[in-house]
Design a protein around this motif. Structure first.
Motif, PDB file in Angstrom:
ATOM      1  N   PHE A  14    -101.127  89.674  99.209  1.00  0.00           N
ATOM      2  CA  PHE A  14    -100.705  91.040  99.541  1.00  0.00           C
ATOM      3  C   PHE A  14     -99.196  91.114  99.717  1.00  0.00           C
ATOM      4  N   HIS A  15     -98.595  90.072 100.285  1.00  0.00           N
ATOM      5  CA  HIS A  15     -97.139  90.050 100.438  1.00  0.00           C
ATOM      6  C   HIS A  15     -96.452  90.040  99.077  1.00  0.00           C
ATOM      7  N   ALA A  16     -97.027  89.305  98.123  1.00  0.00           N
ATOM      8  CA  ALA A  16     -96.432  89.269  96.780  1.00  0.00           C
ATOM      9  C   ALA A  16     -96.524  90.636  96.110  1.00  0.00           C
ATOM     10  N   MET A  17     -97.646  91.354  96.278  1.00  0.00           N
ATOM     11  CA  MET A  17     -97.776  92.680  95.673  1.00  0.00           C
ATOM     12  C   MET A  17     -96.833  93.685  96.321  1.00  0.00           C
ATOM     13  N   LEU A  18     -96.723  93.633  97.638  1.00  0.00           N
ATOM     14  CA  LEU A  18     -95.852  94.575  98.332  1.00  0.00           C
ATOM     15  C   LEU A  18     -94.375  94.280  98.090  1.00  0.00           C
ATOM     16  N   SER A  19     -94.060  93.017  97.807  1.00  0.00           N
ATOM     17  CA  SER A  19     -92.657  92.647  97.579  1.00  0.00           C
ATOM     18  C   SER A  19     -92.110  93.229  96.281  1.00  0.00           C
ATOM     19  N   VAL A  20     -92.984  93.762  95.424  1.00  0.00           N
ATOM     20  CA  VAL A  20     -92.521  94.364  94.170  1.00  0.00           C
ATOM     21  C   VAL A  20     -91.659  95.593  94.454  1.00  0.00           C
ATOM     22  N   PHE A  21     -92.036  96.365  95.486  1.00  0.00           N
ATOM     23  CA  PHE A  21     -91.271  97.581  95.789  1.00  0.00           C
ATOM     24  C   PHE A  21     -90.800  97.626  97.248  1.00  0.00           C
ATOM     25  N   MET A  22     -90.965  96.509  97.998  1.00  0.00           N
ATOM     26  CA  MET A  22     -90.490  96.433  99.382  1.00  0.00           C
ATOM     27  C   MET A  22     -89.692  95.158  99.569  1.00  0.00           C
ATOM     28  N   ASP A  23     -88.923  95.106 100.662  1.00  0.00           N
ATOM     29  CA  ASP A  23     -88.133  93.921 100.984  1.00  0.00           C
ATOM     30  C   ASP A  23     -89.070  92.791 101.388  1.00  0.00           C
ATOM     31  N   PRO A  24     -89.076  91.660 100.686  1.00  0.00           N
ATOM     32  CA  PRO A  24     -90.008  90.576 101.002  1.00  0.00           C
ATOM     33  C   PRO A  24     -89.772  89.964 102.370  1.00  0.00           C
ATOM     34  N   ASP A  25     -88.566  90.075 102.907  1.00  0.00           N
ATOM     35  CA  ASP A  25     -88.263  89.490 104.210  1.00  0.00           C
ATOM     36  C   ASP A  25     -88.346  90.504 105.347  1.00  0.00           C
ATOM     37  N   ALA A  26     -88.811  91.711 105.051  1.00  0.00           N
ATOM     38  CA  ALA A  26     -88.941  92.733 106.092  1.00  0.00           C
ATOM     39  C   ALA A  26     -90.234  92.509 106.871  1.00  0.00           C
ATOM     40  N   GLY A  27     -90.172  92.759 108.161  1.00  0.00           N
ATOM     41  CA  GLY A  27     -91.353  92.598 108.999  1.00  0.00           C
ATOM     42  C   GLY A  27     -92.460  93.564 108.628  1.00  0.00           C
ATOM     43  N   LEU A  28     -92.086  94.771 108.161  1.00  0.00           N
ATOM     44  CA  LEU A  28     -93.089  95.757 107.775  1.00  0.00           C
ATOM     45  C   LEU A  28     -93.915  95.267 106.593  1.00  0.00           C
ATOM     46  N   THR A  29     -93.301  94.497 105.710  1.00  0.00           N
ATOM     47  CA  THR A  29     -94.035  93.962 104.563  1.00  0.00           C
ATOM     48  C   THR A  29     -95.142  93.019 105.029  1.00  0.00           C
ATOM     49  N   TRP A  30     -94.839  92.167 106.002  1.00  0.00           N
ATOM     50  CA  TRP A  30     -95.851  91.260 106.524  1.00  0.00           C
ATOM     51  C   TRP A  30     -96.916  92.006 107.341  1.00  0.00           C
TER      52      TRP A  30
END
Length: 370
Positions: free
Chosen positions: A18-34
């Motif tokens: 899920f982190h890999a999918m969300l990192s496409v359009f979100m900051d991968p190091d953002a807490g909201l992504t996790w």
């Protein structure tokens, strides 16, 4: 070997995907992504157990509906401690469960299946994430991803691995966020349990031991969150809150579509259907359940016949008249005895005169008085 290792590995794999999918359009190091990765993990788990959840609601409803019958069985065998009575009581109880489609264990299945996932996520965030961040990777959770998840903050300095008791760099902010999440969990759970036990149950099922247990759970579950919540990482609390909100929404849909007959939810559904029919110009439907008609004819009531009065004229007899009738009855009985003796070939006793018979009867009365 840790028995939760496969579940921990699956939890970490889902989070990473899920982190890999969300990192496409979100900051991968953002807490909201996790945080959203944990929400995605919750959605996958709850989607897989939807059939069990529907079964849980139906089982809980059936358990409360058969509560009066179970009380009757318990009352029937109250005080009987012999083995035969215990076995008979168990057989009748299981027959009630079978006829109603109820099971004491069906209502616990979704919770039992989620507990390993819950503890797996707890161990991943509390133990595996710090270990992986220090260089010891855990399956799909590489050291780089572990450092990103551990250090990425979504509100202030609050990360998903912090907790109320271990606030990390967030300190007061972490405790406030954890407290808000725990309060939301308690509120959602309370309204979910209240909707299931109060709104979706007829009044007849709101009495008895089963109803008392449900009412106790209404207040006990939120209290459990208050005790255990402060020691859980923020990521676990987010999973917990997400699954509670999912349960509330899923239960709302199921109860709205298939409420228990005779409950407030059923009456609201009937009102919605008739309101919709009224807008279309149709006549309202009558949802009153038909009365049960017995196949066997009802036994006819016995007609009470008034016994005939001895004095048909309704006139009260005087003492002389009563005495005369008594004499006639005695003479008639004596005549029948003589005839019976003659028919048997015996010599009948001489017929006493009226005065001597009366004197004889008077003497017997005096002797009995003495």
């Amino acid at each position: 070997m840790n028995p939760l290792y496969p579940i921990e590995w699956a939890v970490a794999w889902l989070m990473v995907k899920f982190h890999a999918m969300l990192s496409v359009f979100m900051d991968p190091d953002a807490g909201l992504t996790w945080v959203l990765s944990i929400v995605g993990l919750t959605v996958v788990v709850r989607t897989l157990i939807i059939p069990l959840f529907v079964r849980q609601i139906r089982a809980s409803r059936a358990m409360q509906m058969v509560s009066p019958e179970l009380q009757a069985v318990q009352k029937k065998y109250k005080g009987k401690t012999d083995q035969a009575s215990k076995q008979k009581m168990a057989e009748e109880t299981m027959a009630i469960y079978k006829d109603a489609g109820a099971s004491p264990f069906s209502s616990c299945l979704p919770m039992l299946l989620q507990m390993p996932i819950f503890f797996g996520l707890f161990r991943v965030l509390f133990y595996k994430l710090p270990e992986a961040a220090e260089g010891a990777g855990f399956g799909p959770l590489t050291p780089e991803l572990a450092q990103s998840a551990r250090n990425s903050a979504f509100i202030g300095n609050v990360t998903i691995s912090d907790s109320f008791l271990s606030p990390g760099d967030g300190q007061l902010t972490t405790r406030i966020i954890a407290g808000i999440i725990i309060a939301c969990m308690c509120a959602v759970t309370f309204f979910t349990q209240k909707s299931l036990t109060m709104k979706n149950m007829p009044k007849a099922a709101l009495e008895g031991p089963m109803a008392s247990t449900q009412k106790m759970m209404l207040y006990m579950l939120p209290f459990i969150y208050v005790i255990t919540g402060p020691g859980m990482p923020i990521g676990v609390l987010i999973y917990w809150l997400t699954t509670n909100v999912w349960t509330f929404g899923q239960q709302y849909i199921v109860i709205r579509a298939t409420p228990t007959p005779g409950s407030d939810a059923a009456r609201e559904r009937h009102d919605r259907i008739n309101a919709k029919r009224e807008r279309k110009g149709l006549e309202p439907l009558d949802f009153t359940p038909p009365k049960k008609v017995s196949a066997e004819p009802e036994p006819e009531q016995a007609i009470r016949v008034q016994p005939p009065a001895k004095n048909k004229g309704g006139k009260k007899l005087s003492d002389e008249e009563k005495l005369e009738r008594a004499r006639e009855a005695r003479e008639k009985a004596a005549e029948e005895r003589r005839r019976a003796q003659e028919a048997a070939g015996e010599t009948p006793a001489p017929k006493p005169s009226g005065a001597s018979a009366l004197n004889k009867g008077a003497k017997k009365k005096r002797k009995s008085k003495k």
